[in-house]
Design a protein around this motif. Structure first.
Motif, mmCIF file in Angstrom:
data_model
loop_
_atom_site.group_PDB
_atom_site.id
_atom_site.type_symbol
_atom_site.label_atom_id
_atom_site.label_comp_id
_atom_site.label_asym_id
_atom_site.label_seq_id
_atom_site.Cartn_x
_atom_site.Cartn_y
_atom_site.Cartn_z
ATOM 1 N N ALA A 83 1.044 0.776 7.371
ATOM 2 C CA ALA A 83 1.118 0.174 6.031
ATOM 3 C C ALA A 83 2.426 0.639 5.392
ATOM 4 N N ILE A 84 3.182 -0.315 4.867
ATOM 5 C CA ILE A 84 4.434 0.017 4.192
ATOM 6 C C ILE A 84 4.337 -0.442 2.748
ATOM 7 N N VAL A 85 4.572 0.504 1.837
ATOM 8 C CA VAL A 85 4.636 0.156 0.416
ATOM 9 C C VAL A 85 6.102 0.143 0.037
ATOM 10 N N THR A 86 6.574 -0.992 -0.458
ATOM 11 C CA THR A 86 7.981 -1.065 -0.841
ATOM 12 C C THR A 86 8.141 -1.966 -2.046
ATOM 13 N N CYS A 87 9.389 -2.083 -2.512
ATOM 14 C CA CYS A 87 9.669 -2.828 -3.741
ATOM 15 C C CYS A 87 9.684 -4.333 -3.475
ATOM 16 N N ALA A 88 9.414 -5.099 -4.517
ATOM 17 C CA ALA A 88 9.454 -6.562 -4.411
ATOM 18 C C ALA A 88 10.885 -7.096 -4.451
ATOM 19 N N ASP A 89 11.864 -6.215 -4.606
ATOM 20 C CA ASP A 89 13.269 -6.631 -4.624
ATOM 21 C C ASP A 89 13.593 -7.438 -3.356
ATOM 22 N N PRO A 90 14.242 -8.601 -3.488
ATOM 23 C CA PRO A 90 14.528 -9.431 -2.301
ATOM 24 C C PRO A 90 15.350 -8.716 -1.231
ATOM 25 N N GLY A 113 9.080 -1.667 -8.015
ATOM 26 C CA GLY A 113 9.265 -0.241 -8.209
ATOM 27 C C GLY A 113 8.593 0.645 -7.186
ATOM 28 N N THR A 114 7.931 0.061 -6.155
ATOM 29 C CA THR A 114 7.291 0.876 -5.114
ATOM 30 C C THR A 114 6.330 1.881 -5.744
ATOM 31 N N VAL A 115 5.395 1.370 -6.487
ATOM 32 C CA VAL A 115 4.478 2.226 -7.246
ATOM 33 C C VAL A 115 3.120 2.301 -6.555
ATOM 34 N N ILE A 116 2.604 3.510 -6.411
ATOM 35 C CA ILE A 116 1.218 3.652 -5.973
ATOM 36 C C ILE A 116 0.363 3.596 -7.226
ATOM 37 N N ASP A 117 0.135 2.380 -7.670
ATOM 38 C CA ASP A 117 -0.715 2.177 -8.838
ATOM 39 C C ASP A 117 -2.124 1.819 -8.350
ATOM 40 N N ASP A 118 -2.956 1.397 -9.271
ATOM 41 C CA ASP A 118 -4.334 1.089 -8.906
ATOM 42 C C ASP A 118 -4.397 0.023 -7.803
ATOM 43 N N ASP A 119 -3.549 -0.995 -7.912
ATOM 44 C CA ASP A 119 -3.618 -2.080 -6.942
ATOM 45 C C ASP A 119 -3.053 -1.662 -5.573
ATOM 46 N N ALA A 120 -1.970 -0.878 -5.577
ATOM 47 C CA ALA A 120 -1.427 -0.397 -4.309
ATOM 48 C C ALA A 120 -2.418 0.549 -3.629
ATOM 49 N N ALA A 121 -3.082 1.390 -4.415
ATOM 50 C CA ALA A 121 -4.097 2.295 -3.853
ATOM 51 C C ALA A 121 -5.239 1.484 -3.237
ATOM 52 N N ARG A 122 -5.652 0.447 -3.948
ATOM 53 C CA ARG A 122 -6.706 -0.438 -3.419
ATOM 54 C C ARG A 122 -6.276 -1.010 -2.067
ATOM 55 N N SER A 123 -5.031 -1.492 -1.984
ATOM 56 C CA SER A 123 -4.554 -2.084 -0.736
ATOM 57 C C SER A 123 -4.462 -1.038 0.367
ATOM 58 N N LEU A 124 -4.032 0.176 0.026
ATOM 59 C CA LEU A 124 -3.909 1.214 1.057
ATOM 60 C C LEU A 124 -5.272 1.647 1.583
ATOM 61 N N PRO A 169 0.285 -5.310 -18.873
ATOM 62 C CA PRO A 169 0.130 -4.066 -18.112
ATOM 63 C C PRO A 169 0.181 -2.829 -19.019
ATOM 64 N N ALA A 170 -0.583 -1.822 -18.622
ATOM 65 C CA ALA A 170 -0.597 -0.582 -19.388
ATOM 66 C C ALA A 170 0.737 0.140 -19.240
ATOM 67 N N ARG A 171 1.380 -0.021 -18.070
ATOM 68 C CA ARG A 171 2.677 0.616 -17.812
ATOM 69 C C ARG A 171 3.527 -0.301 -16.941
ATOM 70 N N PHE A 172 4.861 -0.152 -17.037
ATOM 71 C CA PHE A 172 5.750 -0.857 -16.100
ATOM 72 C C PHE A 172 6.211 0.071 -14.979
ATOM 73 N N GLU A 184 6.697 11.496 -6.056
ATOM 74 C CA GLU A 184 5.487 11.319 -6.870
ATOM 75 C C GLU A 184 4.538 10.307 -6.216
ATOM 76 N N GLN A 185 5.108 9.245 -5.650
ATOM 77 C CA GLN A 185 4.251 8.227 -5.033
ATOM 78 C C GLN A 185 3.587 8.767 -3.753
ATOM 79 N N ILE A 186 4.338 9.596 -2.995
ATOM 80 C CA ILE A 186 3.756 10.231 -1.807
ATOM 81 C C ILE A 186 2.546 11.068 -2.235
ATOM 82 N N GLN A 187 2.758 11.846 -3.294
ATOM 83 C CA GLN A 187 1.673 12.724 -3.762
ATOM 84 C C GLN A 187 0.456 11.917 -4.212
ATOM 85 N N LYS A 188 0.734 10.776 -4.854
ATOM 86 C CA LYS A 188 -0.394 9.965 -5.329
ATOM 87 C C LYS A 188 -1.184 9.381 -4.162
ATOM 88 N N ALA A 189 -0.450 8.900 -3.142
ATOM 89 C CA ALA A 189 -1.162 8.336 -1.976
ATOM 90 C C ALA A 189 -1.882 9.441 -1.215
#
Ligand SMILES: [Zn+2]
Length: 218
Positions: A83-90, A113-124, A169-172, A184-189
């Motif tokens: 699984a790769i989490v990365t930015c939506a940047d083209p 922004g390559t964020v481990i937010d609620d939705d990325a955590a759900r996908s992981l 969104p609550a945050r960007f 920080e994202q590594i730690q969250k995952a």
């Protein structure tokens, strides 16, 4: 304070190919994977069309032609390995090729922004628990648009422009340092109780001007 920039202010500049990581083996790369010659020519013709890519063009997409060469084996149930989490940047769109990985091996999860937010955590959780991926890569990048604003300024601007204050969104998740943000994202995952501790989680910053990955250690 930096002025807000629109997405159009970003300069898309695809980086060159370079050494990369494949399942923990720095420098190893698979063969370059390119679409068949005929497909490339048709896509090139389509890409040269002026005007909106979708609006007002029903039935005229190149898909009808390209799908005539479709390989039905691609419709089999997926068995991605990573699984790769990365930015939506083209500029990150061909990240599998930059890593030398087959598309079929990668469960790609993208957000701004390559964020481990609620939705990325759900996908992981679903990717590792149900699809069977066995590794997680988090790939942030240089020159990310999320470095160019701060959340509260953007929120203020949008409230003024629209006259509204929605609950989401609550945050960007804007950030000021790509490496620190990746840690920080590594730690969250890593700390998610439903992502098994045996699953390696590694983080990287992709340099959009060189195409190279730099590993970040939490
Ligand atoms: Zn980005």
């Amino acid at each position: 304070m930096a002025a807000l920039l629109t997405w159009n202010d970003w300069n898309a500049q695809p980086g060159g190919h370079s050494g990369s990581l494949v399942h923990g083996t720095p420098g190893a790369r698979g063969p370059a994977r390119r679409p068949p010659e005929g497909t490339r020519k048709r896509v090139a013709r389509c890409a040269g069309t002026a005007g909106p890519l979708l609006a007002g063009r029903p039935g005229s997409f190149a898909n009808a032609t390209i799908a005539s060469d479709f390989d039905p084996s691609r419709g089999k149930p997926p068995k991605p390995k990573i699984a790769i989490v990365t930015c939506a940047d083209p500029r990150l769109t061909d990240i599998e090729q930059m890593l030398g990985l087959a598309h079929a091996d990668v469960d790609m999860i993208r957000n701004f922004g390559t964020v481990i937010d609620d939705d990325a955590a759900r996908s992981l959780v679903l990717s590792t628990r149900l699809l069977g991926t066995q590794e997680i890569m988090i790939i942030n990048h240089t020159d990310c648009g999320m470095l160019r604003f701060v959340d509260n300024e953007l929120e203020d601007r949008l409230r003024k422009e629209t006259g509204r204050a929605p609950i989401a969104p609550a945050r960007f998740y804007s950030f000021t340092d790509a490496e620190a943000n990746t840690k920080e994202q590594i730690q969250k995952a890593r700390s998610h109780p439903w992502i098994a501790p045996e699953i390696p989680v590694r983080g990287f910053v992709y340099d959009v001007s060189t195409g190279r990955l730099k590993e970040v250690f939490p």
